[in-house]
Design an enzyme around this catalytic site. Structure first.
Site, short mmCIF file in Angstrom:
data_model
loop_
_atom_site.label_atom_id
_atom_site.label_comp_id
_atom_site.label_asym_id
_atom_site.label_seq_id
_atom_site.Cartn_x
_atom_site.Cartn_y
_atom_site.Cartn_z
N GLU A 219 0.88 -1.18 0.00
CA GLU A 219 0.00 0.00 0.00
C GLU A 219 0.91 1.22 0.00
OE1 GLU A 219 -3.32 0.01 -0.06
OE2 GLU A 219 -3.64 -2.15 0.14
N CYS A 253 -1.83 9.69 2.64
CA CYS A 253 -1.52 9.04 1.35
C CYS A 253 -2.53 9.41 0.28
CB CYS A 253 -1.45 7.53 1.53
SG CYS A 253 -2.97 6.84 2.22
#
Ligand code: NAD
Length: 466
Positions: A219, A253
């Site tokens: 991720e 993010c």
């Protein structure tokens, strides 16, 4: 004084004990998994004040943000898992083709074994515990490694997990990633590695995991654009972009990295950004309790350097001693400037104009594989055009970051922003081996597949296989 082993020296002991613990099968029954999830929930509640305080010390994370976008989401994941675990664990019966009849077929979801979870610092509890919830729900044991960039938070997380789990079930290894990470991966074959962090470290993890063919979920980050059309409520779009940029001082993010704004509304959009920033943080954002800080001096230097790469339209001040960079809006950047090539990960928003839709696609393709993309338009045709053409991990139309908040949606990157997806049941599935099992009838044995083969058998076979 008694000799204390270093974290690296403890790794072989921890992992061997964990493998032995998993082999006993104790983590398999649903009751054990439920008890573990409940213990995690209770421990998190017990240490909540400490945890929120530690996050504040580490990066001045505002208390509300820490609950809304970190601790609260962990509770939501636990509640979801406890509610649906029974259904997730059920054997899934599937149809059996006539060619292998008479038989029945089913998918059994089994624990993978002992897994490793490596987390970043920006949402330190969520990004460690959210995958852990799925790993435990799926019956695994886990070694977890918090980020050493938020050391106070890492210590509290260790306490939370030590209170909730026996050491053979979940163990925390704290320490610098550059040494502890390789020590973990190279000295023990985990059954899965779940990594959240930068693409550069993700590539290293994948290379290390390749030696033992260990599966990985990565991720990572990317350069996530907000595309603002002229058919839009400019004030609302600017407010939402500002929120999705300046939350956690841009260290998210899925933050809006930069805004691509239709030329005809760009000036109004910049003005509205200024108003939104003022509404959020007042006259002096440095004195606002609602605005976080950069995590360390290294990140401060990188983000500060972006300020010189364009025309500062809003914000601009910085203070190294306080690791503070003001919520800033830039225009007139060169496309090859660093702030237009790197993931910004700080409170600096470059705003670029566009006239034709293809210019947006060109800009996105310049730094491909965003983790997220946001489209602001009331025109369904425009929404659809960009949804179909922007290759991003996930998207949100007319807002920012909300896609993270629905556990029914897959969350993950595409290309260099990630590999694999999770949240809700998908995390459970990710940490489960999906074992296909056929059970043949013992009553009927037509013998079609056995020699000697004949033309008649071939005819039946052709019919059965279609
Ligand atoms: P990072 O890659 O520097 O560190 C992540 C973790 O990896 C930390 O625990 C670190 O200690 C560890 N690590 C470092 N070197 C290692 C090595 N050689 N071997 C094993 N582990 C190692 O990332 P960061 O600075 O903590 O986080 C910022 C990045 O994470 C940004 O790029 C951001 O986009 C990304 N991110 C992605 C998501 C997502 O869900 N996709 C979420 C948050 C952050």
């Amino acid at each position: 004084m008694q000799y204390q082993p270093t974290p690296a020296e403890r790794i072989p002991l921890i992992t061997a004990a964990m493998r032995a613990f998993h082999n006993t099968g104790v983590t398999r029954p649903q009751a054990y998994r439920r008890q573990a999830l409940t213990a995690l929930r209770d421990s998190l509640r017990k240490h909540e004040e400490e945890l929120l305080a530690a996050m504040h010390v580490d990066m001045r994370k505002p208390r509300f943000e820490a609950y809304m976008s970190d601790v609260g989401l962990v509770h939501a994941e636990i509640a979801h898992a406890l509610r649906d675990l029974d259904e997730w664990m059920r054997v899934e019966h599937v149809p059996t083709p006539v060619s292998i009849q008479p038989a029945s077929s089913a998918v059994h979801r089994e624990p993978l074994g002992v897994v490793l979870i490596i987390a970043p610092w920006n949402y330190p509890a969520l990004l460690l515990l959210s995958p852990l919830i799925g790993a435990i729900a799926a019956g695994n044991c886990a070694v977890v490694k918090p980020s050493h960039e938020t050391p106070n938070t890492a210590v509290v997380l260790e306490r939370i997990l030590a209170d909730a789990f026996v050491p053979g079930h979940v163990a925390v290894v704290n320490g610098p990633g550059g040494t502890i990470g390789p020590a973990l991966i190279e000295h023990f074959r985990f059954d899965h590695i779940f990594f959240t962090g930068s693409s550069a470290v993700g590539a290293k993890i994948m290379a290390m995991a390749a030696h033992t063919l260990t599966p990985v979920t990565l991720e990572m980050g990317g350069k996530s654009p907000a595309v603002v059309d002229h058919k839009v409520n400019v004030r609302q779009a600017a407010t939402r972009v500002a929120w999705s940029k300046y939350l956690n001082a841009g260290q998210t993010c899925i933050a809006t990295d930069h805004a691509l704004v239709h030329q005809s509304v760009l000036e109004e959009f910049v003005e509205e950004l200024g108003r939104a920033i003022h509404r959020f943080y007042g006259d002096d954002p440095q004195r606002s309790p609602h605005f976080a800080r950069l995590v360390n001096a290294k990140r401060f230097a990188v983000v500060k350097a972006y300020l010189a790469e364009g025309r500062v339209r809003i914000g601009g001040p910085s203070d190294e001693d306080d690791l503070y960079v003001a919520p800033t809006v830039l225009t007139d950047m060169a496309l090859d400037s660093m702030c237009m090539r790197e993931e910004i990960f700080g409170p600096v928003l470059p705003v670029l104009p566009w006239n034709e839709r293809e210019e947006v696609l060109d800009a996105v393709r310049r730094v491909p594989f965003p983790l997220a993309a946001y489209v602001f338009s009331t025109d369904k045709g425009v929404q659809e055009y960009f949804t179909q053409r922007i290759h991003a991990g996930g998207m949100c139309i007319n807002h920012g970051m909300l896609q993270f908040g629905n556990p029914q949606l897959p969350f993950g990157g595409v290309g260099t922003s990630g590999m694999g997806r999770y949240h809700g049941k998908r995390t459970f599935d990710l940490f489960s081996h999906h074992k296909g099992v056929v059970t043949a009838s013992t009553i009927i044995d037509h013998g079609l597949q056995y020699p000697p083969y004949s033309k008649g058998k071939l005819r039946v076979l052709r019919w059965a296989l279609g």
